[in-house]
Design a protein around this motif. Sequence first.
Motif, PDB file in Angstrom:
ATOM      1  N   GLY A 220     132.384  44.387  52.042  1.00  0.00           N
ATOM      2  CA  GLY A 220     132.890  45.612  52.648  1.00  0.00           C
ATOM      3  C   GLY A 220     131.950  46.152  53.706  1.00  0.00           C
ATOM      4  O   GLY A 220     132.373  46.598  54.781  1.00  0.00           O
ATOM      5  N   ILE A 221     130.642  46.101  53.443  1.00  0.00           N
ATOM      6  CA  ILE A 221     129.662  46.584  54.407  1.00  0.00           C
ATOM      7  C   ILE A 221     129.596  45.650  55.618  1.00  0.00           C
ATOM      8  O   ILE A 221     129.391  46.094  56.751  1.00  0.00           O
ATOM      9  CB  ILE A 221     128.284  46.720  53.726  1.00  0.00           C
ATOM     10  CG1 ILE A 221     128.301  47.945  52.796  1.00  0.00           C
ATOM     11  CG2 ILE A 221     127.160  46.853  54.738  1.00  0.00           C
ATOM     12  CD1 ILE A 221     127.057  48.096  51.952  1.00  0.00           C
ATOM     13  N   LEU A 222     129.779  44.345  55.394  1.00  0.00           N
ATOM     14  CA  LEU A 222     129.825  43.404  56.517  1.00  0.00           C
ATOM     15  C   LEU A 222     131.005  43.729  57.437  1.00  0.00           C
ATOM     16  O   LEU A 222     130.867  43.734  58.674  1.00  0.00           O
ATOM     17  CB  LEU A 222     129.932  41.981  55.999  1.00  0.00           C
ATOM     18  CG  LEU A 222     130.052  40.880  57.063  1.00  0.00           C
ATOM     19  CD1 LEU A 222     128.840  40.895  57.981  1.00  0.00           C
ATOM     20  CD2 LEU A 222     130.204  39.514  56.402  1.00  0.00           C
ATOM     21  N   ILE A 223     132.158  44.023  56.850  1.00  0.00           N
ATOM     22  CA  ILE A 223     133.321  44.432  57.651  1.00  0.00           C
ATOM     23  C   ILE A 223     133.001  45.700  58.436  1.00  0.00           C
ATOM     24  O   ILE A 223     133.308  45.812  59.631  1.00  0.00           O
ATOM     25  CB  ILE A 223     134.543  44.645  56.742  1.00  0.00           C
ATOM     26  CG1 ILE A 223     134.972  43.321  56.096  1.00  0.00           C
ATOM     27  CG2 ILE A 223     135.711  45.248  57.527  1.00  0.00           C
ATOM     28  CD1 ILE A 223     136.062  43.476  55.044  1.00  0.00           C
ATOM     29  N   ALA A 224     132.353  46.657  57.765  1.00  0.00           N
ATOM     30  CA  ALA A 224     132.008  47.921  58.418  1.00  0.00           C
ATOM     31  C   ALA A 224     131.043  47.694  59.573  1.00  0.00           C
ATOM     32  O   ALA A 224     131.172  48.318  60.640  1.00  0.00           O
ATOM     33  CB  ALA A 224     131.402  48.876  57.395  1.00  0.00           C
TER      34      ALA A 224
ATOM     35  N   GLY B  91     129.857  47.747  65.256  1.00  0.00           N
ATOM     36  CA  GLY B  91     129.320  47.120  66.458  1.00  0.00           C
ATOM     37  C   GLY B  91     130.222  47.333  67.659  1.00  0.00           C
ATOM     38  O   GLY B  91     129.748  47.667  68.753  1.00  0.00           O
ATOM     39  N   GLY B  92     131.533  47.148  67.456  1.00  0.00           N
ATOM     40  CA  GLY B  92     132.466  47.409  68.551  1.00  0.00           C
ATOM     41  C   GLY B  92     132.468  48.862  68.975  1.00  0.00           C
ATOM     42  O   GLY B  92     132.542  49.184  70.174  1.00  0.00           O
ATOM     43  N   PHE B  93     132.381  49.766  68.004  1.00  0.00           N
ATOM     44  CA  PHE B  93     132.339  51.192  68.285  1.00  0.00           C
ATOM     45  C   PHE B  93     131.097  51.543  69.095  1.00  0.00           C
ATOM     46  O   PHE B  93     131.140  52.329  70.054  1.00  0.00           O
ATOM     47  CB  PHE B  93     132.353  51.960  66.956  1.00  0.00           C
ATOM     48  CG  PHE B  93     132.580  53.437  67.094  1.00  0.00           C
ATOM     49  CD1 PHE B  93     132.956  54.011  68.293  1.00  0.00           C
ATOM     50  CD2 PHE B  93     132.401  54.279  65.998  1.00  0.00           C
ATOM     51  CE1 PHE B  93     133.158  55.371  68.411  1.00  0.00           C
ATOM     52  CE2 PHE B  93     132.603  55.634  66.100  1.00  0.00           C
ATOM     53  CZ  PHE B  93     132.981  56.186  67.323  1.00  0.00           C
TER      54      PHE B  93
ATOM     55  N   LEU C 277     134.010  53.054  58.339  1.00  0.00           N
ATOM     56  CA  LEU C 277     134.248  53.269  59.763  1.00  0.00           C
ATOM     57  C   LEU C 277     134.591  54.731  60.036  1.00  0.00           C
ATOM     58  O   LEU C 277     134.187  55.293  61.057  1.00  0.00           O
ATOM     59  CB  LEU C 277     135.372  52.355  60.248  1.00  0.00           C
ATOM     60  CG  LEU C 277     135.708  52.446  61.748  1.00  0.00           C
ATOM     61  CD1 LEU C 277     134.508  52.033  62.577  1.00  0.00           C
ATOM     62  CD2 LEU C 277     136.906  51.587  62.095  1.00  0.00           C
ATOM     63  N   LEU C 278     135.327  55.367  59.128  1.00  0.00           N
ATOM     64  CA  LEU C 278     135.636  56.788  59.295  1.00  0.00           C
ATOM     65  C   LEU C 278     134.359  57.631  59.215  1.00  0.00           C
ATOM     66  O   LEU C 278     134.198  58.599  59.963  1.00  0.00           O
ATOM     67  CB  LEU C 278     136.634  57.232  58.222  1.00  0.00           C
ATOM     68  CG  LEU C 278     138.021  56.580  58.288  1.00  0.00           C
ATOM     69  CD1 LEU C 278     138.901  57.085  57.152  1.00  0.00           C
ATOM     70  CD2 LEU C 278     138.689  56.841  59.633  1.00  0.00           C
ATOM     71  N   PHE C 279     133.448  57.259  58.318  1.00  0.00           N
ATOM     72  CA  PHE C 279     132.174  57.965  58.255  1.00  0.00           C
ATOM     73  C   PHE C 279     131.364  57.759  59.528  1.00  0.00           C
ATOM     74  O   PHE C 279     130.568  58.624  59.915  1.00  0.00           O
ATOM     75  CB  PHE C 279     131.367  57.496  57.045  1.00  0.00           C
ATOM     76  CG  PHE C 279     131.760  58.157  55.758  1.00  0.00           C
ATOM     77  CD1 PHE C 279     131.391  59.462  55.485  1.00  0.00           C
ATOM     78  CD2 PHE C 279     132.505  57.478  54.811  1.00  0.00           C
ATOM     79  CE1 PHE C 279     131.757  60.075  54.299  1.00  0.00           C
ATOM     80  CE2 PHE C 279     132.872  58.072  53.616  1.00  0.00           C
ATOM     81  CZ  PHE C 279     132.502  59.377  53.359  1.00  0.00           C
ATOM     82  N   ALA C 280     131.537  56.611  60.172  1.00  0.00           N
ATOM     83  CA  ALA C 280     130.793  56.324  61.396  1.00  0.00           C
ATOM     84  C   ALA C 280     131.172  57.275  62.523  1.00  0.00           C
ATOM     85  O   ALA C 280     130.400  57.453  63.472  1.00  0.00           O
ATOM     86  CB  ALA C 280     131.048  54.880  61.837  1.00  0.00           C
ATOM     87  N   LEU C 281     132.337  57.895  62.444  1.00  0.00           N
ATOM     88  CA  LEU C 281     132.730  58.872  63.461  1.00  0.00           C
ATOM     89  C   LEU C 281     131.780  60.054  63.485  1.00  0.00           C
ATOM     90  O   LEU C 281     131.664  60.758  64.500  1.00  0.00           O
ATOM     91  CB  LEU C 281     134.165  59.345  63.207  1.00  0.00           C
ATOM     92  CG  LEU C 281     135.261  58.279  63.276  1.00  0.00           C
ATOM     93  CD1 LEU C 281     136.612  58.876  62.948  1.00  0.00           C
ATOM     94  CD2 LEU C 281     135.280  57.627  64.659  1.00  0.00           C
TER      95      LEU C 281
ATOM     96  N   LYS D  72     120.118  56.418  73.720  1.00  0.00           N
ATOM     97  CA  LYS D  72     121.287  55.802  74.346  1.00  0.00           C
ATOM     98  C   LYS D  72     121.253  54.279  74.256  1.00  0.00           C
ATOM     99  O   LYS D  72     122.218  53.621  74.648  1.00  0.00           O
ATOM    100  CB  LYS D  72     121.358  56.186  75.825  1.00  0.00           C
ATOM    101  CG  LYS D  72     121.640  57.650  76.084  1.00  0.00           C
ATOM    102  CD  LYS D  72     121.630  57.894  77.576  1.00  0.00           C
ATOM    103  CE  LYS D  72     121.817  59.356  77.905  1.00  0.00           C
ATOM    104  NZ  LYS D  72     121.720  59.618  79.356  1.00  0.00           N
ATOM    105  N   ASP D  73     120.149  53.727  73.809  1.00  0.00           N
ATOM    106  CA  ASP D  73     119.980  52.285  73.770  1.00  0.00           C
ATOM    107  C   ASP D  73     120.892  51.687  72.703  1.00  0.00           C
ATOM    108  O   ASP D  73     120.694  51.891  71.503  1.00  0.00           O
ATOM    109  CB  ASP D  73     118.514  51.950  73.464  1.00  0.00           C
ATOM    110  CG  ASP D  73     118.189  50.484  73.697  1.00  0.00           C
ATOM    111  OD1 ASP D  73     119.108  49.648  73.561  1.00  0.00           O
ATOM    112  OD2 ASP D  73     117.036  50.172  74.023  1.00  0.00           O
ATOM    113  N   ALA D  74     121.904  50.935  73.132  1.00  0.00           N
ATOM    114  CA  ALA D  74     122.875  50.366  72.190  1.00  0.00           C
ATOM    115  C   ALA D  74     122.207  49.423  71.198  1.00  0.00           C
ATOM    116  O   ALA D  74     122.637  49.327  70.049  1.00  0.00           O
ATOM    117  CB  ALA D  74     123.973  49.631  72.960  1.00  0.00           C
ATOM    118  N   TYR D  75     121.153  48.743  71.618  1.00  0.00           N
ATOM    119  CA  TYR D  75     120.460  47.818  70.717  1.00  0.00           C
ATOM    120  C   TYR D  75     119.797  48.586  69.576  1.00  0.00           C
ATOM    121  O   TYR D  75     119.887  48.184  68.409  1.00  0.00           O
ATOM    122  CB  TYR D  75     119.410  47.030  71.500  1.00  0.00           C
ATOM    123  CG  TYR D  75     118.618  46.055  70.651  1.00  0.00           C
ATOM    124  CD1 TYR D  75     119.174  44.844  70.248  1.00  0.00           C
ATOM    125  CD2 TYR D  75     117.308  46.342  70.267  1.00  0.00           C
ATOM    126  CE1 TYR D  75     118.451  43.946  69.471  1.00  0.00           C
ATOM    127  CE2 TYR D  75     116.582  45.452  69.494  1.00  0.00           C
ATOM    128  CZ  TYR D  75     117.151  44.260  69.102  1.00  0.00           C
ATOM    129  OH  TYR D  75     116.437  43.386  68.325  1.00  0.00           O
TER     130      TYR D  75
END
Length: 344
Positions: free
Chosen positions: A126-130, A135-137, A225-229, A240-243
């Motif tokens: 589940g965490i791998l999916i998240a 990453g895309g977000f 993913l909802l928590f990632a919002l 701002k560094d995406a890495y």
Amino acid sequence: MLPAAPPLPEPAITPSLPPPGGEPFWVWAATIGGLIVIFAVDLWAGRRAREVTMAAAARGVAIYVGLAVFFAAGLVVFGGQHAATSFIAGYVTEYSLSVDNLFVFLLIMTTFAVPKAYQHRVLLVGILIALVMRGGFIVAGAAVLSRFSWVFYLFGAFLVITAYRVCRGEDDDAEYRENLLVRSVRRVLPVTDSYREGRLTVVEHGKRWVTPMLMVMIAIGLTDLLFALDSIPAIFGLTKDAYIVFTANAFALLGLRQLYFLLDGLLARLVYLKWGLGLILLFIGIKLVLEALHTNTLPFVNGGRPVPVPLIGIEVSLGVIVGVLAVTTVASLLRTRLRERAAV
């Protein structure tokens, strides 16, 4: 009469946030490859169904925190102190905000009646999916922020509102309710009524079925993913560094699974945790608004010109985040101890 001296130029305000790092492709490839290896080793180690003990969970948390510290040390050598400080601030923020996720994960496990022997595998996948979806977000968010600085106004306002909701306890749920995406998956895929020894799919009566094991993995990934919002706009307020944003999220999620098995009694003792998390979100929200004002391009704000406001450096941000977490943790433990003494 001597001519008047020309006015001294106003000192430029140096932004505390560096531009996106622009790390070369091989750095991203090596990092993602290392994370894949860590996930593979963890998945191989947990290939057998077993219940995770408190001691094993504590060792796992120590290992993953150690990996994050080791990565930060590498950033000091190859990326400089600023990059390492940004990573530590982002990692601590993500890890602390993820504590609330654990309670929802517990509700999901209870709702789906996941056997304890399979919970570690469910959480890992589940965490791998998240992480893949985050990453895309993150890539999309970095691209938008690099072109439209006014988005910081939206992120800042969103975090301030979220801080108010967290302090009010409006995000607390008495029970888990499947979101729209999970319900849609359930409508499309036929689901068996019970687990099939840890398998994700089975063929019965000539038809392919998915088991509740796969459903709970999807539920945890989508819920995270909802928590990632909330959490990803917060870490973009630090760098701002995406890495740096991606790696901080990755290491926080890696240690989240082990922390889940230490959940018993943890949230009940951290009675002031929501106030600490709310204060951190409020602080980062204000920091984002200041950054938006400093790079302002909106025509109805200061005529479209940047506003010379003070900015909050990453070192100060790290100090505030760690300080708030330390104070709320100590205060929570003292309050809990006083309650226990009063009960006795």
